[in-house]
Scaffold this motif. Structure first.
Motif, PDB file in Angstrom:
ATOM      1  N   TYR A 198     -11.556  10.588  -7.811  1.00 61.29           N
ATOM      2  CA  TYR A 198     -12.096  11.612  -8.707  1.00 61.29           C
ATOM      3  C   TYR A 198     -13.580  11.737  -8.382  1.00 61.29           C
ATOM      4  CZ  TYR A 198     -13.567  13.814 -13.129  1.00 61.29           C
ATOM      5  OH  TYR A 198     -14.100  14.643 -14.074  1.00 61.29           O
ATOM      6  N   ASP A 252      -7.830  11.018  -0.766  1.00 62.04           N
ATOM      7  CA  ASP A 252      -6.579  11.076  -1.524  1.00 62.04           C
ATOM      8  C   ASP A 252      -6.876  11.593  -2.940  1.00 62.04           C
ATOM      9  OD1 ASP A 252      -4.326  10.513  -3.137  1.00 62.04           O
ATOM     10  OD2 ASP A 252      -3.778   8.795  -1.897  1.00 62.04           O
ATOM     11  N   GLU A 265      -5.111  11.801  -5.591  1.00 60.65           N
ATOM     12  CA  GLU A 265      -4.581  11.012  -6.690  1.00 60.65           C
ATOM     13  C   GLU A 265      -5.461   9.797  -6.992  1.00 60.65           C
ATOM     14  OE1 GLU A 265      -0.720   8.555  -6.663  1.00 60.65           O
ATOM     15  OE2 GLU A 265      -0.145  10.425  -7.673  1.00 60.65           O
ATOM     16  N   GLU A 266      -6.104   9.263  -5.946  1.00 63.73           N
ATOM     17  CA  GLU A 266      -6.873   8.025  -6.104  1.00 63.73           C
ATOM     18  C   GLU A 266      -8.373   8.241  -6.261  1.00 63.73           C
ATOM     19  OE1 GLU A 266      -5.952   5.476  -2.851  1.00 63.73           O
ATOM     20  OE2 GLU A 266      -3.876   5.133  -3.506  1.00 63.73           O
ATOM     21  N   TYR A 307      -3.952   6.821 -12.405  1.00 60.86           N
ATOM     22  CA  TYR A 307      -3.774   6.477 -10.995  1.00 60.86           C
ATOM     23  C   TYR A 307      -5.085   6.533 -10.197  1.00 60.86           C
ATOM     24  CZ  TYR A 307       1.009   7.402 -12.424  1.00 60.86           C
ATOM     25  OH  TYR A 307       2.211   7.392 -13.095  1.00 60.86           O
ATOM     26  N   THR A 308      -6.154   6.948 -10.838  1.00 60.55           N
ATOM     27  CA  THR A 308      -7.448   7.027 -10.162  1.00 60.55           C
ATOM     28  C   THR A 308      -7.967   5.630  -9.833  1.00 60.55           C
ATOM     29  OG1 THR A 308      -8.004   9.088 -11.321  1.00 60.55           O
ATOM     30  CG2 THR A 308      -9.829   7.846 -10.339  1.00 60.55           C
ATOM     31  N   ASN A 314     -10.528  17.077  -8.317  1.00 65.15           N
ATOM     32  CA  ASN A 314      -9.344  16.297  -8.688  1.00 65.15           C
ATOM     33  C   ASN A 314      -9.379  15.954 -10.183  1.00 65.15           C
ATOM     34  OD1 ASN A 314      -8.804  16.389  -5.916  1.00 65.15           O
ATOM     35  ND2 ASN A 314      -9.810  14.422  -5.564  1.00 65.15           N
ATOM     36  N   THR A 363      -7.127  10.181 -13.805  1.00 68.15           N
ATOM     37  CA  THR A 363      -5.891   9.776 -14.464  1.00 68.15           C
ATOM     38  C   THR A 363      -5.729   8.266 -14.380  1.00 68.15           C
ATOM     39  OG1 THR A 363      -4.473   9.853 -12.491  1.00 68.15           O
ATOM     40  CG2 THR A 363      -4.867  11.950 -13.637  1.00 68.15           C
TER      41      THR A 363
END
Length: 212
Positions: free
Chosen positions: A56, A51, A53-54, A25-26, A20, A23
């Motif tokens: 890394y 998820d 997006e959340e 949004y992490t 991933n 960002t």
């Protein structure tokens, strides 16, 4: 006449893999340590259910690679062996210092550290020796190094600690499970959760997903 063992120091380059993107949004940054016989790029498959997006995920790579099953096809790796263990641990810690800087982990507010099998000994040594302060320390199907003591983890009073194991793990018989449970409770007396699951010596992504 017995052989004389000598040593030299030299620079070495090692890889690591990520899953991933990191960002704005992490929410969670994971550092995950594989067990014997894995490569980091394959170990990351267990984290694909999180998820993207959340979460890394950073998977450091053990440096000692070898061919598996006596065939020259699949490659695995080991963090260290019983030969010159402390020297190999020191080398691994130096490598992890570089990963820490490259990924700017000092700025991470919600760090999750996970170790699986032999990776438990790497994760706990790293957290203890380098004063790493994760929000969660997740230890799966592995044992704690003998040299570690409760005082090495006093900085983790606010962290959630999880000991995860399979009830049919061939490496965790009744006696070893009893001894390891006592040791985990001694090292982490205030914030330990023990999570058994029906299974063998394996990763359980569903449990990981329930922890975040």
């Amino acid at each position: 006449m017995n052989p004389t063992q000598k040593q030299v120091s030299y620079k070495i380059t090692n890889s690591y893999c990520t899953l991933n993107e990191k960002t704005q949004y992490t929410k969670n940054v994971w550092v995950v340590f594989h067990g014997i016989g894995y490569l980091s790029k394959y170990f990351l498959k267990y984290f694909k259910g999180l998820d993207p997006e959340e979460n890394y995920i950073i998977a450091p790579q053990a440096a000692s690679k070898y061919y598996l099953n006596g065939k020259y096809t699949h490659v695995g790796a080991s963090w260290f062996t019983k030969d010159n263990t402390q020297q190999e641990v020191g080398n691994a810690m130096n490598y992890l210092d570089e990963v820490f800087q490259a990924e700017d982990l000092e700025s991470v507010t919600n760090l999750i550290v996970l170790g699986y099998s032999q990776g438990v000994s790497v994760a706990t040594r790293w957290v203890a020796r380098k004063g790493i302060s994760p929000s969660q320390l997740i230890l799966c199907s592995g044992g704690l190094p003998k040299e570690l003591e409760p005082k090495d983890f006093l900085h983790l009073k606010e962290a959630k600690i999880s000991m995860i194991y399979g009830t049919r793990d061939p490496y965790m018989d009744k006696e070893r499970l009893h001894n390891e449970s006592l040791r985990f409770k001694e090292i982490f007396p205030e914030n330990l959760t023990i999570i058994p699951f029906e299974g063998i010596h394996e990763m359980k992504p569903s449990i990981l997903e329930s922890l975040v």
